[in-house]
Write a protein that holds these residues in place. Sequence first.
Motif, PDB file in Angstrom:
ATOM      1  N   ARG A 299       0.834  -1.203   0.000  1.00 28.75           N
ATOM      2  CA  ARG A 299       0.000   0.000   0.000  1.00 28.75           C
ATOM      3  C   ARG A 299       0.869   1.253   0.000  1.00 28.75           C
ATOM      4  O   ARG A 299       2.073   1.215   0.305  1.00 28.75           O
ATOM      5  CB  ARG A 299      -0.908   0.006   1.229  1.00 28.75           C
ATOM      6  N   ASP A 300       0.253   2.371  -0.321  1.00 29.16           N
ATOM      7  CA  ASP A 300       0.894   3.680  -0.236  1.00 29.16           C
ATOM      8  C   ASP A 300       1.108   3.985   1.249  1.00 29.16           C
ATOM      9  O   ASP A 300       0.153   4.193   1.999  1.00 29.16           O
ATOM     10  CB  ASP A 300      -0.007   4.737  -0.883  1.00 29.16           C
ATOM     11  N   SER A 301       2.358   4.025   1.686  1.00 35.85           N
ATOM     12  CA  SER A 301       2.648   4.210   3.108  1.00 35.85           C
ATOM     13  C   SER A 301       2.377   5.638   3.586  1.00 35.85           C
ATOM     14  O   SER A 301       2.372   5.896   4.797  1.00 35.85           O
ATOM     15  CB  SER A 301       4.108   3.843   3.405  1.00 35.85           C
ATOM     16  N   GLN A 302       2.148   6.568   2.660  1.00 32.54           N
ATOM     17  CA  GLN A 302       1.863   7.938   3.048  1.00 32.54           C
ATOM     18  C   GLN A 302       0.428   8.120   3.545  1.00 32.54           C
ATOM     19  O   GLN A 302       0.161   8.949   4.409  1.00 32.54           O
ATOM     20  CB  GLN A 302       2.110   8.882   1.862  1.00 32.54           C
ATOM     21  N   ASN A 303      -0.499   7.338   2.979  1.00 32.53           N
ATOM     22  CA  ASN A 303      -1.910   7.517   3.346  1.00 32.53           C
ATOM     23  C   ASN A 303      -2.653   6.195   3.525  1.00 32.53           C
ATOM     24  O   ASN A 303      -3.868   6.192   3.707  1.00 32.53           O
ATOM     25  CB  ASN A 303      -2.623   8.370   2.288  1.00 32.53           C
ATOM     26  N   ASN A 304      -1.917   5.076   3.441  1.00 29.10           N
ATOM     27  CA  ASN A 304      -2.483   3.737   3.643  1.00 29.10           C
ATOM     28  C   ASN A 304      -3.487   3.321   2.580  1.00 29.10           C
ATOM     29  O   ASN A 304      -4.221   2.344   2.768  1.00 29.10           O
ATOM     30  CB  ASN A 304      -3.118   3.599   5.034  1.00 29.10           C
ATOM     31  N   GLN A 305      -3.532   4.025   1.467  1.00 23.89           N
ATOM     32  CA  GLN A 305      -4.387   3.594   0.368  1.00 23.89           C
ATOM     33  C   GLN A 305      -3.742   2.390  -0.327  1.00 23.89           C
ATOM     34  O   GLN A 305      -2.526   2.284  -0.407  1.00 23.89           O
ATOM     35  CB  GLN A 305      -4.597   4.734  -0.630  1.00 23.89           C
ATOM     36  N   GLN A 306      -4.579   1.498  -0.806  1.00 29.83           N
ATOM     37  CA  GLN A 306      -4.080   0.326  -1.518  1.00 29.83           C
ATOM     38  C   GLN A 306      -4.875   0.115  -2.795  1.00 29.83           C
ATOM     39  O   GLN A 306      -5.934   0.710  -2.987  1.00 29.83           O
ATOM     40  CB  GLN A 306      -4.134  -0.919  -0.638  1.00 29.83           C
ATOM     41  N   THR A 307      -4.338  -0.740  -3.658  1.00 29.74           N
ATOM     42  CA  THR A 307      -5.006  -1.056  -4.908  1.00 29.74           C
ATOM     43  C   THR A 307      -4.799  -2.529  -5.207  1.00 29.74           C
ATOM     44  O   THR A 307      -4.083  -3.231  -4.482  1.00 29.74           O
ATOM     45  CB  THR A 307      -4.450  -0.186  -6.055  1.00 29.74           C
ATOM     46  N   GLU A 308      -5.411  -2.999  -6.264  1.00 27.63           N
ATOM     47  CA  GLU A 308      -5.198  -4.377  -6.724  1.00 27.63           C
ATOM     48  C   GLU A 308      -3.908  -4.396  -7.534  1.00 27.63           C
ATOM     49  O   GLU A 308      -3.859  -3.894  -8.653  1.00 27.63           O
ATOM     50  CB  GLU A 308      -6.371  -4.846  -7.578  1.00 27.63           C
ATOM     51  N   MET A 309      -2.864  -4.969  -6.959  1.00 26.64           N
ATOM     52  CA  MET A 309      -1.592  -5.056  -7.657  1.00 26.64           C
ATOM     53  C   MET A 309      -1.692  -6.092  -8.781  1.00 26.64           C
ATOM     54  O   MET A 309      -2.425  -7.084  -8.675  1.00 26.64           O
ATOM     55  CB  MET A 309      -0.474  -5.442  -6.693  1.00 26.64           C
ATOM     56  N   ASP A 310      -0.955  -5.852  -9.849  1.00 24.87           N
ATOM     57  CA  ASP A 310      -0.926  -6.778 -10.977  1.00 24.87           C
ATOM     58  C   ASP A 310      -0.200  -8.057 -10.549  1.00 24.87           C
ATOM     59  O   ASP A 310       0.999  -8.011 -10.241  1.00 24.87           O
ATOM     60  CB  ASP A 310      -0.203  -6.131 -12.150  1.00 24.87           C
ATOM     61  N   PRO A 311      -0.859  -9.215 -10.530  1.00 20.25           N
ATOM     62  CA  PRO A 311      -0.172 -10.450 -10.120  1.00 20.25           C
ATOM     63  C   PRO A 311       1.042 -10.780 -10.977  1.00 20.25           C
ATOM     64  O   PRO A 311       1.997 -11.399 -10.495  1.00 20.25           O
ATOM     65  CB  PRO A 311      -1.264 -11.523 -10.263  1.00 20.25           C
ATOM     66  N   LEU A 312       1.024 -10.359 -12.244  1.00 18.45           N
ATOM     67  CA  LEU A 312       2.163 -10.630 -13.107  1.00 18.45           C
ATOM     68  C   LEU A 312       3.427  -9.947 -12.584  1.00 18.45           C
ATOM     69  O   LEU A 312       4.542 -10.424 -12.811  1.00 18.45           O
ATOM     70  CB  LEU A 312       1.869 -10.165 -14.535  1.00 18.45           C
ATOM     71  N   LEU A 313       3.267  -8.836 -11.858  1.00 18.98           N
ATOM     72  CA  LEU A 313       4.413  -8.160 -11.279  1.00 18.98           C
ATOM     73  C   LEU A 313       5.142  -9.073 -10.297  1.00 18.98           C
ATOM     74  O   LEU A 313       6.382  -9.075 -10.239  1.00 18.98           O
ATOM     75  CB  LEU A 313       3.949  -6.884 -10.570  1.00 18.98           C
ATOM     76  N   PHE A 314       4.387  -9.842  -9.545  1.00 19.22           N
ATOM     77  CA  PHE A 314       5.018 -10.770  -8.605  1.00 19.22           C
ATOM     78  C   PHE A 314       5.755 -11.876  -9.350  1.00 19.22           C
ATOM     79  O   PHE A 314       6.803 -12.356  -8.895  1.00 19.22           O
ATOM     80  CB  PHE A 314       3.967 -11.355  -7.661  1.00 19.22           C
ATOM     81  N   ASP A 315       5.211 -12.274 -10.501  1.00 17.96           N
ATOM     82  CA  ASP A 315       5.908 -13.265 -11.324  1.00 17.96           C
ATOM     83  C   ASP A 315       7.223 -12.708 -11.859  1.00 17.96           C
ATOM     84  O   ASP A 315       8.239 -13.401 -11.886  1.00 17.96           O
ATOM     85  CB  ASP A 315       5.025 -13.715 -12.495  1.00 17.96           C
ATOM     86  N   VAL A 316       7.204 -11.453 -12.306  1.00 22.99           N
ATOM     87  CA  VAL A 316       8.434 -10.821 -12.786  1.00 22.99           C
ATOM     88  C   VAL A 316       9.484 -10.839 -11.683  1.00 22.99           C
ATOM     89  O   VAL A 316      10.648 -11.189 -11.914  1.00 22.99           O
ATOM     90  CB  VAL A 316       8.159  -9.383 -13.256  1.00 22.99           C
ATOM     91  N   LEU A 317       9.083 -10.475 -10.481  1.00 24.81           N
ATOM     92  CA  LEU A 317      10.012 -10.464  -9.356  1.00 24.81           C
ATOM     93  C   LEU A 317      10.503 -11.876  -9.032  1.00 24.81           C
ATOM     94  O   LEU A 317      11.707 -12.105  -8.844  1.00 24.81           O
ATOM     95  CB  LEU A 317       9.328  -9.850  -8.131  1.00 24.81           C
ATOM     96  N   TRP A 318       9.585 -12.832  -8.991  1.00 28.42           N
ATOM     97  CA  TRP A 318       9.946 -14.212  -8.626  1.00 28.42           C
ATOM     98  C   TRP A 318      10.895 -14.813  -9.652  1.00 28.42           C
ATOM     99  O   TRP A 318      11.896 -15.451  -9.293  1.00 28.42           O
ATOM    100  CB  TRP A 318       8.673 -15.049  -8.504  1.00 28.42           C
ATOM    101  N   HIS A 319      10.612 -14.632 -10.928  1.00 25.07           N
ATOM    102  CA  HIS A 319      11.489 -15.167 -11.972  1.00 25.07           C
ATOM    103  C   HIS A 319      12.844 -14.464 -11.954  1.00 25.07           C
ATOM    104  O   HIS A 319      13.882 -15.105 -12.186  1.00 25.07           O
ATOM    105  CB  HIS A 319      10.834 -15.025 -13.346  1.00 25.07           C
ATOM    106  N   THR A 320      12.857 -13.165 -11.685  1.00 20.19           N
ATOM    107  CA  THR A 320      14.126 -12.446 -11.581  1.00 20.19           C
ATOM    108  C   THR A 320      14.970 -13.015 -10.443  1.00 20.19           C
ATOM    109  O   THR A 320      16.186 -13.218 -10.590  1.00 20.19           O
ATOM    110  CB  THR A 320      13.880 -10.944 -11.353  1.00 20.19           C
ATOM    111  N   MET A 321      14.338 -13.283  -9.318  1.00 16.00           N
ATOM    112  CA  MET A 321      15.054 -13.877  -8.187  1.00 16.00           C
ATOM    113  C   MET A 321      15.649 -15.226  -8.571  1.00 16.00           C
ATOM    114  O   MET A 321      16.817 -15.524  -8.261  1.00 16.00           O
ATOM    115  CB  MET A 321      14.103 -14.037  -6.999  1.00 16.00           C
TER     116      MET A 321
END
Length: 221
Positions: free
Chosen positions: A113-135
């Motif tokens: 979430r945005d740590s400045q105001n605690n707002q959150q959104t639906e993150m793109d799940p593919l982003l987690f795949d990009v990170l996981w595959h990069t790792m």
Amino acid sequence: MRGVLLAVAATLAFAGAASAQTEVLRGTSAQSNKDAAAAPKPSATPQNLRGSRYGGLAPSAPATPAQPPALDTTSPRSLSLVNANTKETLTVTYWSDGAYRRAALDKLNLFLRDSQNNQQTEMDPLLFDVLWHTMNLVGYHGEVEVFSGYRSPATNAWLASMSRGVARDSQHMSGNAMDIRFAGVPVFKIRQAARSLQMGGVGYYPRSGFVHLDTGPVRYW
């Protein structure tokens, strides 16, 4: 918390190259019907994984791309994260048995979430795949430090007012981006691995020691 975001903004300002990002145009030459019929069926490559998100119409590959790496498409996908702004930690398995896990994605949405105001959104799940595959490509299985995840329009506008290096239409506002680093891993190796995936944008900030990953158009800076 604003101190961390200001540090990121300062880095973006220094890296003026961010405003002159080199976009990699992905396109292939036309083939005859005969060649197309004889072509082998597509394998589980990053390009085909992108196609699943865009309704089977993934952006085309670079004119002279390197061969994308083979990916692990069957193992459970887990992430261990630490938020540089809130100091919170999270370890979660977000994908297993061929499907994303709703409860795990909800935890990731809250964590990023945005740590400045605690707002959150639906993150793109593919982003987690990009990170996981990069790792996996760099052989890293430790905790990932996250400098920025979701940014609300208000926070992004504030950062943009502080630095010309912050895009006013940033992918962070769409829940498509993260700024990360791996402890003990040179950032150029993270960049190299992420770029080889050809799954989105990759920004390189060696002075501050982090890499930007997003699932927008393929481009590098």
